[in-house]
Write a protein that holds these residues in place. Structure first.
Motif, PDB file in Angstrom:
ATOM      1  N   TRP A 294       0.839  -1.206   0.000  1.00 50.96           N
ATOM      2  CA  TRP A 294       0.000   0.000   0.000  1.00 50.96           C
ATOM      3  C   TRP A 294       0.876   1.259   0.000  1.00 50.96           C
ATOM      4  O   TRP A 294       0.636   2.195  -0.762  1.00 50.96           O
ATOM      5  CB  TRP A 294      -0.923  -0.027   1.216  1.00 50.96           C
ATOM      6  CG  TRP A 294      -2.002   1.018   1.195  1.00 50.96           C
ATOM      7  CD1 TRP A 294      -2.359   1.826   0.134  1.00 50.96           C
ATOM      8  CD2 TRP A 294      -2.882   1.357   2.263  1.00 50.96           C
ATOM      9  NE1 TRP A 294      -3.409   2.640   0.485  1.00 50.96           N
ATOM     10  CE2 TRP A 294      -3.748   2.372   1.781  1.00 50.96           C
ATOM     11  CE3 TRP A 294      -3.032   0.890   3.560  1.00 50.96           C
ATOM     12  CZ2 TRP A 294      -4.733   2.943   2.583  1.00 50.96           C
ATOM     13  CZ3 TRP A 294      -4.024   1.447   4.349  1.00 50.96           C
ATOM     14  CH2 TRP A 294      -4.859   2.469   3.867  1.00 50.96           C
ATOM     15  N   CYS A 295       1.897   1.282   0.835  1.00 54.67           N
ATOM     16  CA  CYS A 295       2.789   2.448   0.889  1.00 54.67           C
ATOM     17  C   CYS A 295       3.459   2.685  -0.465  1.00 54.67           C
ATOM     18  O   CYS A 295       3.558   3.826  -0.933  1.00 54.67           O
ATOM     19  CB  CYS A 295       3.853   2.246   1.959  1.00 54.67           C
ATOM     20  SG  CYS A 295       3.232   2.260   3.653  1.00 54.67           S
ATOM     21  N   LEU A 296       3.929   1.614  -1.089  1.00 56.55           N
ATOM     22  CA  LEU A 296       4.611   1.754  -2.375  1.00 56.55           C
ATOM     23  C   LEU A 296       3.650   2.247  -3.455  1.00 56.55           C
ATOM     24  O   LEU A 296       4.004   3.108  -4.277  1.00 56.55           O
ATOM     25  CB  LEU A 296       5.228   0.413  -2.777  1.00 56.55           C
ATOM     26  CG  LEU A 296       6.122   0.413  -4.023  1.00 56.55           C
ATOM     27  CD1 LEU A 296       7.279   1.393  -3.878  1.00 56.55           C
ATOM     28  CD2 LEU A 296       6.655  -0.996  -4.295  1.00 56.55           C
ATOM     29  N   LEU A 297       2.432   1.732  -3.452  1.00 56.00           N
ATOM     30  CA  LEU A 297       1.435   2.167  -4.429  1.00 56.00           C
ATOM     31  C   LEU A 297       1.057   3.633  -4.230  1.00 56.00           C
ATOM     32  O   LEU A 297       0.891   4.380  -5.205  1.00 56.00           O
ATOM     33  CB  LEU A 297       0.190   1.287  -4.338  1.00 56.00           C
ATOM     34  CG  LEU A 297       0.326  -0.128  -4.894  1.00 56.00           C
ATOM     35  CD1 LEU A 297      -0.886  -0.970  -4.509  1.00 56.00           C
ATOM     36  CD2 LEU A 297       0.498  -0.114  -6.406  1.00 56.00           C
ATOM     37  N   VAL A 298       0.937   4.065  -2.976  1.00 56.36           N
ATOM     38  CA  VAL A 298       0.630   5.470  -2.693  1.00 56.36           C
ATOM     39  C   VAL A 298       1.778   6.365  -3.152  1.00 56.36           C
ATOM     40  O   VAL A 298       1.557   7.428  -3.738  1.00 56.36           O
ATOM     41  CB  VAL A 298       0.338   5.667  -1.188  1.00 56.36           C
ATOM     42  CG1 VAL A 298       0.322   7.150  -0.832  1.00 56.36           C
ATOM     43  CG2 VAL A 298      -0.995   5.037  -0.822  1.00 56.36           C
ATOM     44  N   GLY A 299       3.021   5.942  -2.893  1.00 54.88           N
ATOM     45  CA  GLY A 299       4.168   6.709  -3.353  1.00 54.88           C
ATOM     46  C   GLY A 299       4.193   6.854  -4.864  1.00 54.88           C
ATOM     47  O   GLY A 299       4.446   7.933  -5.404  1.00 54.88           O
ATOM     48  N   ILE A 328       3.006   9.980   3.525  1.00 54.96           N
ATOM     49  CA  ILE A 328       1.680  10.513   3.171  1.00 54.96           C
ATOM     50  C   ILE A 328       0.606   9.837   4.012  1.00 54.96           C
ATOM     51  O   ILE A 328      -0.269  10.490   4.597  1.00 54.96           O
ATOM     52  CB  ILE A 328       1.402  10.312   1.669  1.00 54.96           C
ATOM     53  CG1 ILE A 328       2.331  11.176   0.824  1.00 54.96           C
ATOM     54  CG2 ILE A 328      -0.061  10.640   1.343  1.00 54.96           C
ATOM     55  CD1 ILE A 328       2.244  10.886  -0.667  1.00 54.96           C
ATOM     56  N   LEU A 329       0.652   8.513   4.088  1.00 52.66           N
ATOM     57  CA  LEU A 329      -0.354   7.775   4.853  1.00 52.66           C
ATOM     58  C   LEU A 329      -0.327   8.160   6.333  1.00 52.66           C
ATOM     59  O   LEU A 329      -1.380   8.379   6.949  1.00 52.66           O
ATOM     60  CB  LEU A 329      -0.112   6.272   4.696  1.00 52.66           C
ATOM     61  CG  LEU A 329      -0.665   5.656   3.405  1.00 52.66           C
ATOM     62  CD1 LEU A 329       0.055   4.357   3.068  1.00 52.66           C
ATOM     63  CD2 LEU A 329      -2.166   5.406   3.535  1.00 52.66           C
ATOM     64  N   ARG A 330       0.864   8.272   6.911  1.00 52.17           N
ATOM     65  CA  ARG A 330       0.963   8.632   8.328  1.00 52.17           C
ATOM     66  C   ARG A 330       0.436  10.051   8.572  1.00 52.17           C
ATOM     67  O   ARG A 330      -0.225  10.314   9.570  1.00 52.17           O
ATOM     68  CB  ARG A 330       2.415   8.532   8.796  1.00 52.17           C
ATOM     69  CG  ARG A 330       2.935   7.109   8.828  1.00 52.17           C
ATOM     70  CD  ARG A 330       4.330   7.031   9.413  1.00 52.17           C
ATOM     71  NE  ARG A 330       4.288   7.195  10.871  1.00 52.17           N
ATOM     72  CZ  ARG A 330       4.914   8.153  11.517  1.00 52.17           C
ATOM     73  NH1 ARG A 330       5.602   9.085  10.864  1.00 52.17           N
ATOM     74  NH2 ARG A 330       4.850   8.215  12.848  1.00 52.17           N
ATOM     75  N   GLN A 342      -4.249  18.330  -0.159  1.00 53.39           N
ATOM     76  CA  GLN A 342      -5.589  18.019  -0.647  1.00 53.39           C
ATOM     77  C   GLN A 342      -5.760  16.508  -0.833  1.00 53.39           C
ATOM     78  O   GLN A 342      -6.315  16.027  -1.823  1.00 53.39           O
ATOM     79  CB  GLN A 342      -5.878  18.753  -1.954  1.00 53.39           C
ATOM     80  CG  GLN A 342      -5.962  20.260  -1.811  1.00 53.39           C
ATOM     81  CD  GLN A 342      -7.069  20.702  -0.849  1.00 53.39           C
ATOM     82  OE1 GLN A 342      -8.217  20.353  -1.032  1.00 53.39           O
ATOM     83  NE2 GLN A 342      -6.689  21.460   0.170  1.00 53.39           N
ATOM     84  N   VAL A 343      -5.240  15.753   0.132  1.00 54.35           N
ATOM     85  CA  VAL A 343      -5.334  14.300   0.103  1.00 54.35           C
ATOM     86  C   VAL A 343      -6.094  13.848   1.340  1.00 54.35           C
ATOM     87  O   VAL A 343      -5.857  14.344   2.436  1.00 54.35           O
ATOM     88  CB  VAL A 343      -3.931  13.654   0.091  1.00 54.35           C
ATOM     89  CG1 VAL A 343      -4.037  12.141   0.234  1.00 54.35           C
ATOM     90  CG2 VAL A 343      -3.185  14.001  -1.192  1.00 54.35           C
ATOM     91  N   ASN A 344      -7.009  12.917   1.185  1.00 56.46           N
ATOM     92  CA  ASN A 344      -7.695  12.349   2.342  1.00 56.46           C
ATOM     93  C   ASN A 344      -7.615  10.830   2.289  1.00 56.46           C
ATOM     94  O   ASN A 344      -7.118  10.251   1.315  1.00 56.46           O
ATOM     95  CB  ASN A 344      -9.152  12.817   2.413  1.00 56.46           C
ATOM     96  CG  ASN A 344      -9.947  12.441   1.175  1.00 56.46           C
ATOM     97  OD1 ASN A 344      -9.821  11.332   0.655  1.00 56.46           O
ATOM     98  ND2 ASN A 344     -10.764  13.354   0.688  1.00 56.46           N
ATOM     99  N   PHE A 345      -8.088  10.183   3.321  1.00 57.48           N
ATOM    100  CA  PHE A 345      -7.919   8.745   3.445  1.00 57.48           C
ATOM    101  C   PHE A 345      -8.619   7.988   2.320  1.00 57.48           C
ATOM    102  O   PHE A 345      -8.093   6.995   1.806  1.00 57.48           O
ATOM    103  CB  PHE A 345      -8.458   8.280   4.800  1.00 57.48           C
ATOM    104  CG  PHE A 345      -8.215   6.823   5.062  1.00 57.48           C
ATOM    105  CD1 PHE A 345      -6.978   6.385   5.514  1.00 57.48           C
ATOM    106  CD2 PHE A 345      -9.217   5.878   4.860  1.00 57.48           C
ATOM    107  CE1 PHE A 345      -6.746   5.040   5.750  1.00 57.48           C
ATOM    108  CE2 PHE A 345      -8.993   4.538   5.099  1.00 57.48           C
ATOM    109  CZ  PHE A 345      -7.750   4.108   5.545  1.00 57.48           C
ATOM    110  N   GLN A 346      -9.792   8.435   1.935  1.00 58.77           N
ATOM    111  CA  GLN A 346     -10.527   7.743   0.879  1.00 58.77           C
ATOM    112  C   GLN A 346      -9.761   7.755  -0.445  1.00 58.77           C
ATOM    113  O   GLN A 346      -9.767   6.770  -1.183  1.00 58.77           O
ATOM    114  CB  GLN A 346     -11.916   8.371   0.704  1.00 58.77           C
ATOM    115  CG  GLN A 346     -12.850   8.149   1.886  1.00 58.77           C
ATOM    116  CD  GLN A 346     -13.081   6.687   2.188  1.00 58.77           C
ATOM    117  OE1 GLN A 346     -13.218   5.867   1.284  1.00 58.77           O
ATOM    118  NE2 GLN A 346     -13.140   6.349   3.468  1.00 58.77           N
TER     119      GLN A 346
END
Length: 355
Positions: A294-299, A328-330, A342-346
């Motif tokens: 998940w972290c790698l995909l978000v990056g 970003i996730l943290r 302008q990023v949210n959890f969803q």
């Protein structure tokens, strides 16, 4: 709590677990990210729950002691999230010692975007020693249940992973390999006499790549052989197919070293766990594999390909895509939302579902 239920919904769509276990898994993944630690009490401190920390800690311990899940299910979920058409695999070990106990993981991972994602793993029952052919074959059989040989672009591994039985099995399975061998490995020369591999490349110059386009007998198996000389010495690689790019392809093996660094000091501090039981360590690696993916995909979603990251003076990015995604996730998890980005959890969850 909304973050937990949203992640649980994504996990439930792919894992046939009881709802209570799915909610626990979501809690644990988010706790790992918030705390950046595999110390179970630290993870319990990050649980978003009305229960006391001690109760959350006991809940975590019960999960690792009593609950059994199918690792193949996690592998299929990771492949679904990645959505690739072919795979470059890396095989390696990582080990450390906690007290008198040795933790010794054998891992097969998927090289992608400068990192490597665990797909199959096993905690070996030995004190930091090398794997044997039976252990390697067993773990690759698990890989083939998830990824057919025709979709494997190459299997990359270092000098530990050699031997006739191993080479012969890979060849019979049709698995394309790029495996490093030792300089003093015996190779059948053109005259039918065995010579050391290093002798085939004794005249190779600095940074030059030399490939033999006729197969040589290595550990009794016919393989292509090539080498590159760098300032660090001579790199000798053997392969089953595609000799033209075998040395270049092998350098992707470093991605699994990046993985181990991210699981440890640069990410989730894996060595801080006080667990030593092999089954429990295998369960922990499964959850880490989901969190790492998940972290790698978000990056990648936020910054693009790893090759596009700006480089420092030493020629490497200041942070890898994994660490950028984890940050970003943290930030989102700890602040409810990252207004500046302008990023949210969803939005971060949709990176997994591709919606």
């Amino acid at each position: 709590m909304e973050d937990i239920s949203s992640l649980a919904k994504e996990l439930k769509a792919h894992l046939p677990w009881h709802q209570a276990r799915i909610l626990f898994l979501a809690q644990f993944i988010l706790g790992l990210m918030r705390g950046r630690s595999c110390n179970l009490y630290r993870v319990a401190e990050e649980f978003q729950s009305k229960a006391q920390e001690e109760s959350s800690y006991c809940r975590i311990k019960r999960f690792f002691e009593k609950y059994t899940y199918c690792y193949e299910q996690l592998g299929k979920l990771i492949l679904h999230w990645l959505n690739l058409t072919s795979y470059t695999l890396c095989m390696d070990r990582t080990n450390w010692q906690f007290g008198s106990q040795h933790i010794n993981y054998l891992v097969v991972s998927i090289a992608w975007q400068g990192a490597s994602i665990p797909i199959v793993w096993t905690c070996l029952d030995k004190s930091g020693g090398n794997s044997n052919a039976d252990e390697r074959i067993a773990i690759m059989k698990r890989v083939l249940k998830l990824i057919p040989a025709k979709k494997i672009d190459g299997l990359l591994a270092d000098r530990e992973f050699i031997g006739h039985e191993w080479f012969d099995w890979l060849d019979k399975q049709g698995i394309v390999c790029r495996l490093r061998i030792k300089d003093n490995t015996s190779v059948m020369g053109s005259g039918g006499k065995p010579i050391k591999a290093v002798q085939l490349f004794r005249n190779i110059k600095l940074y030059q790549v030399v490939t033999w386009h006729s197969k040589r007998k290595v550990s009794g198996v016919s393989l292509y052989i090539g080498a590159r000389r760098s300032v660090d010495g001579l790199l000798i690689v053997v392969a089953t197919k595609k000799p033209e790019t075998m040395v270049e392809d092998y350098y992707k093996r470093w991605s699994i070293e990046t993985l181990f660094g991210c699981l440890k000091s640069r990410g989730f501090d894996l060595e801080s766990t006080h667990m030593t039981n092999l089954d429990r360590m295998d369960k922990l690696m499964g959850i880490l594999a989901l969190a790492f993916t998940w972290c790698l995909l978000v990056g990648h979603w936020s910054y693009g390909d790893a090759k596009q990251l700006p480089l420092n003076k030493h020629g490497r990015p200041a942070k890898a895509l994994f660490r950028l995604g984890l940050d970003i996730l943290r930030r989102v998890l700890k602040n409810s939302c990252a207004k500046s980005d302008q990023v949210n959890f969803q939005m971060l969850l949709h990176v997994l579902s591709r919606t």
